[in-house]
Design a protein around this motif. Structure first.
Motif, PDB file in Angstrom:
ATOM      1  N   THR A 162      -2.763   3.516  -9.055  1.00  0.00           N
ATOM      2  CA  THR A 162      -2.464   3.442  -7.611  1.00  0.00           C
ATOM      3  C   THR A 162      -1.309   4.366  -7.218  1.00  0.00           C
ATOM      4  OG1 THR A 162      -1.010   1.549  -8.001  1.00  0.00           O
ATOM      5  CG2 THR A 162      -3.294   1.061  -7.430  1.00  0.00           C
ATOM      6  N   ARG A 173      -6.461  -3.952  -3.115  1.00  0.00           N
ATOM      7  CA  ARG A 173      -7.777  -3.427  -2.747  1.00  0.00           C
ATOM      8  C   ARG A 173      -8.628  -3.167  -3.998  1.00  0.00           C
ATOM      9  NH1 ARG A 173      -7.921   1.555   1.558  1.00  0.00           N
ATOM     10  NH2 ARG A 173      -7.993   2.874  -0.262  1.00  0.00           N
ATOM     11  N   THR A 191       5.043   5.526 -10.334  1.00  0.00           N
ATOM     12  CA  THR A 191       6.382   5.397 -10.919  1.00  0.00           C
ATOM     13  C   THR A 191       7.444   5.196  -9.839  1.00  0.00           C
ATOM     14  OG1 THR A 191       5.622   6.829 -12.688  1.00  0.00           O
ATOM     15  CG2 THR A 191       7.993   6.560 -12.495  1.00  0.00           C
ATOM     16  N   SER A 226      -3.430   8.029 -19.225  1.00  0.00           N
ATOM     17  CA  SER A 226      -4.849   8.116 -18.869  1.00  0.00           C
ATOM     18  C   SER A 226      -5.670   8.698 -20.015  1.00  0.00           C
ATOM     19  CB  SER A 226      -5.056   8.907 -17.575  1.00  0.00           C
ATOM     20  OG  SER A 226      -4.435  10.152 -17.663  1.00  0.00           O
ATOM     21  N   SER A 243      -4.032  11.763  -5.337  1.00  0.00           N
ATOM     22  CA  SER A 243      -4.360  13.121  -4.907  1.00  0.00           C
ATOM     23  C   SER A 243      -5.689  13.586  -5.507  1.00  0.00           C
ATOM     24  CB  SER A 243      -3.236  14.064  -5.328  1.00  0.00           C
ATOM     25  OG  SER A 243      -3.059  13.978  -6.728  1.00  0.00           O
ATOM     26  N   GLU A 395      -3.051  18.688   3.261  1.00  0.00           N
ATOM     27  CA  GLU A 395      -2.711  17.332   3.685  1.00  0.00           C
ATOM     28  C   GLU A 395      -1.196  17.274   3.921  1.00  0.00           C
ATOM     29  OE1 GLU A 395      -3.338  14.343   0.637  1.00  0.00           O
ATOM     30  OE2 GLU A 395      -3.778  12.841   2.162  1.00  0.00           O
TER      31      GLU A 395
HETATM   32  P1  NAP Z   1      -0.738  11.268  -7.198  1.00  0.00           P
HETATM   33  O1  NAP Z   1       0.364  12.178  -7.559  1.00  0.00           O
HETATM   34  O2  NAP Z   1      -2.122  11.710  -7.454  1.00  0.00           O
HETATM   35  O3  NAP Z   1      -0.424   9.897  -7.982  1.00  0.00           O
HETATM   36  C1  NAP Z   1      -1.215   8.744  -7.817  1.00  0.00           C
HETATM   37  C2  NAP Z   1      -1.148   7.932  -9.084  1.00  0.00           C
HETATM   38  O4  NAP Z   1      -1.706   8.683 -10.149  1.00  0.00           O
HETATM   39  C3  NAP Z   1       0.267   7.562  -9.528  1.00  0.00           C
HETATM   40  O5  NAP Z   1       0.243   6.290 -10.125  1.00  0.00           O
HETATM   41  C4  NAP Z   1       0.562   8.638 -10.557  1.00  0.00           C
HETATM   42  O6  NAP Z   1       1.530   8.271 -11.500  1.00  0.00           O
HETATM   43  C5  NAP Z   1      -0.783   8.757 -11.214  1.00  0.00           C
HETATM   44  N1  NAP Z   1      -0.997   9.983 -11.952  1.00  0.00           N
HETATM   45  C6  NAP Z   1      -0.458  11.204 -11.772  1.00  0.00           C
HETATM   46  N2  NAP Z   1      -0.947  12.067 -12.703  1.00  0.00           N
HETATM   47  C7  NAP Z   1      -1.803  11.350 -13.488  1.00  0.00           C
HETATM   48  C8  NAP Z   1      -2.620  11.649 -14.611  1.00  0.00           C
HETATM   49  N3  NAP Z   1      -2.682  12.869 -15.153  1.00  0.00           N
HETATM   50  N4  NAP Z   1      -3.353  10.653 -15.145  1.00  0.00           N
HETATM   51  C9  NAP Z   1      -3.317   9.405 -14.631  1.00  0.00           C
HETATM   52  N5  NAP Z   1      -2.567   9.060 -13.561  1.00  0.00           N
HETATM   53  C10 NAP Z   1      -1.837  10.024 -12.989  1.00  0.00           C
HETATM   54  O7  NAP Z   1      -0.705  10.856  -5.680  1.00  0.00           O
HETATM   55  P2  NAP Z   1       0.528  10.275  -4.831  1.00  0.00           P
HETATM   56  O8  NAP Z   1       1.433  11.387  -4.494  1.00  0.00           O
HETATM   57  O9  NAP Z   1       1.094   9.080  -5.508  1.00  0.00           O
HETATM   58  O10 NAP Z   1      -0.254   9.741  -3.545  1.00  0.00           O
HETATM   59  C11 NAP Z   1      -0.554  10.561  -2.492  1.00  0.00           C
HETATM   60  C12 NAP Z   1      -2.010  10.960  -2.507  1.00  0.00           C
HETATM   61  O11 NAP Z   1      -2.820   9.788  -2.558  1.00  0.00           O
HETATM   62  C13 NAP Z   1      -2.418  11.674  -1.252  1.00  0.00           C
HETATM   63  O12 NAP Z   1      -3.228  12.762  -1.555  1.00  0.00           O
HETATM   64  C14 NAP Z   1      -3.197  10.619  -0.485  1.00  0.00           C
HETATM   65  O13 NAP Z   1      -4.127  11.133   0.422  1.00  0.00           O
HETATM   66  C15 NAP Z   1      -3.838   9.870  -1.581  1.00  0.00           C
HETATM   67  N6  NAP Z   1      -4.242   8.535  -1.129  1.00  0.00           N
HETATM   68  C16 NAP Z   1      -5.565   8.302  -0.935  1.00  0.00           C
HETATM   69  C17 NAP Z   1      -5.983   7.079  -0.456  1.00  0.00           C
HETATM   70  C18 NAP Z   1      -7.443   6.798  -0.228  1.00  0.00           C
HETATM   71  O14 NAP Z   1      -7.784   5.633  -0.063  1.00  0.00           O
HETATM   72  N7  NAP Z   1      -8.308   7.791  -0.200  1.00  0.00           N
HETATM   73  C19 NAP Z   1      -5.050   6.072  -0.191  1.00  0.00           C
HETATM   74  C20 NAP Z   1      -3.705   6.344  -0.405  1.00  0.00           C
HETATM   75  C21 NAP Z   1      -3.316   7.592  -0.882  1.00  0.00           C
HETATM   76  P3  NAP Z   1       3.071   8.701 -11.313  1.00  0.00           P
HETATM   77  O15 NAP Z   1       3.544   7.954 -10.137  1.00  0.00           O
HETATM   78  O16 NAP Z   1       3.693   8.266 -12.561  1.00  0.00           O
HETATM   79  O17 NAP Z   1       3.075  10.175 -11.109  1.00  0.00           O
END
Ligand code: NAP
Length: 495
Positions: A162, A173, A191, A226, A243, A395
């Motif tokens: 998440t 959810r 984190t 992961s 993302s 975005e």
């Molecule tokens: P993110 O950088 O992709 O991180 C999301 C989650 O993935 C965090 O728990 C992160 O851990 C983890 N993560 C990062 N690299 C990973 C890897 N290689 N393997 C497994 N997990 C990994 O996204 P964010 O900056 O937290 O959130 C913003 C993004 O989420 C935006 O693009 C937004 O649009 C999207 N979002 C989408 C929805 C939807 O329903 N479509 C809803 C909310 C947000 P760490 O925190 O440790 O990096």
């Protein structure tokens, strides 16, 4: 150009109450070794600690979840429904404390945090109700001679990852439908915001969820996590919100074991306002669609496409509303916009504004004057934004409203769809035929029609194109955690 407000200080009583919640969940003391510090984005102070688990520890957690999952899958749907309902009741009973914790670790205003608790708890109530439905079907074979039965069985152990922007709702959810279906879960919160998920998981246990069924794994090494857990053959499902870039990495990993995958990824929502829209309604919807969560929402309005005849009045009204928002700590009285989640986000937003202005956009309110105090970026309105500006091609994830103008409906639809994303879109018009025509032609999984906040636990939330796969919420969200088996029962004729 109007001048943004100064940063408001937190209400000390609210912040002190939030700090007590950190102690209540046992996250106020640093673990003896390998701790992750959690920060308040208002002033960067350390507010709590969670363990920084390595891959061996993550796999131990996976083993515990897997063992607990066997007994859980054998419980009755009614039993699971009753426990989920008790979890919902506890979330509601503790709503104030959860909201305080969300604001403390993520920064959003307390009123946004309360709204998140309502929204997040609603998924638990919804799936408490859904758990006893959708367990299977019975059909007659069209050619006769057989009954076709389907059984919706739990898919098994699910890995849930998440993001930080809705630390409660993005977790419930996923967890609620997984538990309703009869699955166990390993959940990895972001984190930056792990505390709310830990609190929610503690309340689930208090509600009667078996101790090991929800394993919350906090780690600063998401990549190794992961790689390790998705390679484990006991895992049958991965559900990710975050993302698009990370989503693609996870899909590649999921391919190796052919895991059922749900991906809730990034967005670039067009917000289309026609000349025949109700102006006040459009401005109100725009404020909600842009500013909820400080713009840090995947369905946040990213590109305002406004028809020429209404554009000046719309821009004036939107600018007035955004310029009037007080910016400050999420705990401050009368605050309308909290800090961004971290300084990296502020630098990214500043870069987007500079790029747009260098390409000819008009800056109507300037959020950058907050830079330097905590991780603040104020509400910003850009008008006449060119089509190649980064603020419209990527975005934003922050409080920048980028306005572009259009002449015809076809032009609006073409430009709205000119993106690799397809999560949410918005259309404002008083003409019902136009509303459906545009909604049908927008390449997005969600459309808000004269509505700035389309999400609902009873609706299937999810994106098209690179915004994702699968749906969350509604009956469709339950199926993400079920595998459908089919029995063919042969019938002998008796006459
Ligand atoms: P993110 O950088 O992709 O991180 C999301 C989650 O993935 C965090 O728990 C992160 O851990 C983890 N993560 C990062 N690299 C990973 C890897 N290689 N393997 C497994 N997990 C990994 O996204 P964010 O900056 O937290 O959130 C913003 C993004 O989420 C935006 O693009 C937004 O649009 C999207 N979002 C989408 C929805 C939807 O329903 N479509 C809803 C909310 C947000 P760490 O925190 O440790 O990096």
């Amino acid at each position: 150009m109007s001048t943004p407000n100064t940063v408001l200080a937190p209400d000390p009583a609210n912040r002190a109450a939030a700090v007590k919640v950190v102690a209540r969940i046992g996250a106020d003391q640093a673990p003896v070794s390998n701790a992750i510090e959690v920060h308040d984005p208002h002033d960067d102070t350390v507010i709590g600690y969670v363990p920084d688990l390595d891959t061996d520890q993550a796999l131990d957690a996976l083993t515990r979840a897997h063992s607990a999952g066997r007994a859980w899958a054998a419980t009755t749907p009614r039993n699971r429904a009753d426990i989920l309902r008790r979890w919902y009741d506890l979330l509601v009973d503790n709503a104030d404390e959860i909201a305080l914790l969300i604001t403390l670790e993520m920064g959003k205003t307390l009123s946004d945090a309360r709204a998140e608790v309502t929204y997040g708890a609603d998924f638990v109530r919804w799936y408490a109700e859904e758990a006893t439905h959708h367990t299977g079907t019975l059909r007659d074979a069209p050619t006769g001679g057989a009954r076709l039965l389907t059984r919706h069985a739990p898919i098994g152990l699910a890995v849930l990852i998440t993001p930080w922007n809705f630390p409660l709702a993005m977790a419930t959810r996923k967890i609620a439908p997984a538990l309703a279906a009869g699955c166990s879960v390993v959940v990895k919160p972001a984190t930056l915001t792990p505390l709310t998920t830990l609190f929610a998981a503690q309340l689930a246990v208090e509600a009667g969820v078996p101790q090991d069924l929800i394993q919350t794994v906090t780690t600063s090494d998401a990549g190794s996590f992961s790689n390790a857990v998705l390679a484990d053959p006991r895992v049958r499902k991965v559900s990710f919100t975050g993302s698009t870039g990370v989503g693609k990495v996870l899909l590649r990993l999921a391919a190796d074991n052919v895991l059922k995958s749900s991906m809730e990824l990034g967005g670039n929502a067009p917000f289309v306002v026609f000349d025949d829209a109700d102006l006040e309604r459009a401005i109100e919807g725009a404020v909600l669609a842009k500013m909820r969560n400080g713009g840090q929402s995947c369905i946040a309005a990213n590109r305002f496409l406004v028809q020429d005849g209404i554009a000046d009045a719309f821009v004036e009204g939107l600018t007035e509303r955004l310029a009037a928002l007080n910016t400050g700590s999420g705990f401050a009285t009368d605050v309308g916009l909290g800090p961004m989640v971290d300084h990296k986000a502020v630098r990214r937003l500043q870069g987007l504004v500079d790029d747009a202005v260098s390409r000819g956009a008009k800056l109507l309110t300037d959020g950058s004057s907050y830079a330097g105090a905590g991780s603040y970026f104020g509400a910003t309105v850009l008008d006449q934004v060119p089509v190649d500006a980064h603020v419209v091609t990527t975005e934003i994830f922050g409080p920048i409203a980028a306005v572009q103008r259009f002449a015809t409906q076809q032009e609006a639809i073409t430009r709205a769809n000119d993106t690799e994303f397809g999560l949410a879109g918005y259309v404002f018009t008083e003409n019902l035929d136009r509303a459906f025509d545009v909604a049908d032609n927008l390449e997005t999984g969600i459309v808000g029609i004269n509505q700035g906040v389309p999400s609902n636990a009873a609706a299937p939330f999810g994106g098209l194109k690179e915004s994702g796969l699968g749906r969350e919420g509604s009956a469709e969200g339950l199926e993400e955690y079920q595998e459908i088996r089919f029995y063919n029962l042969a019938l002998r004729g008796t006459h």
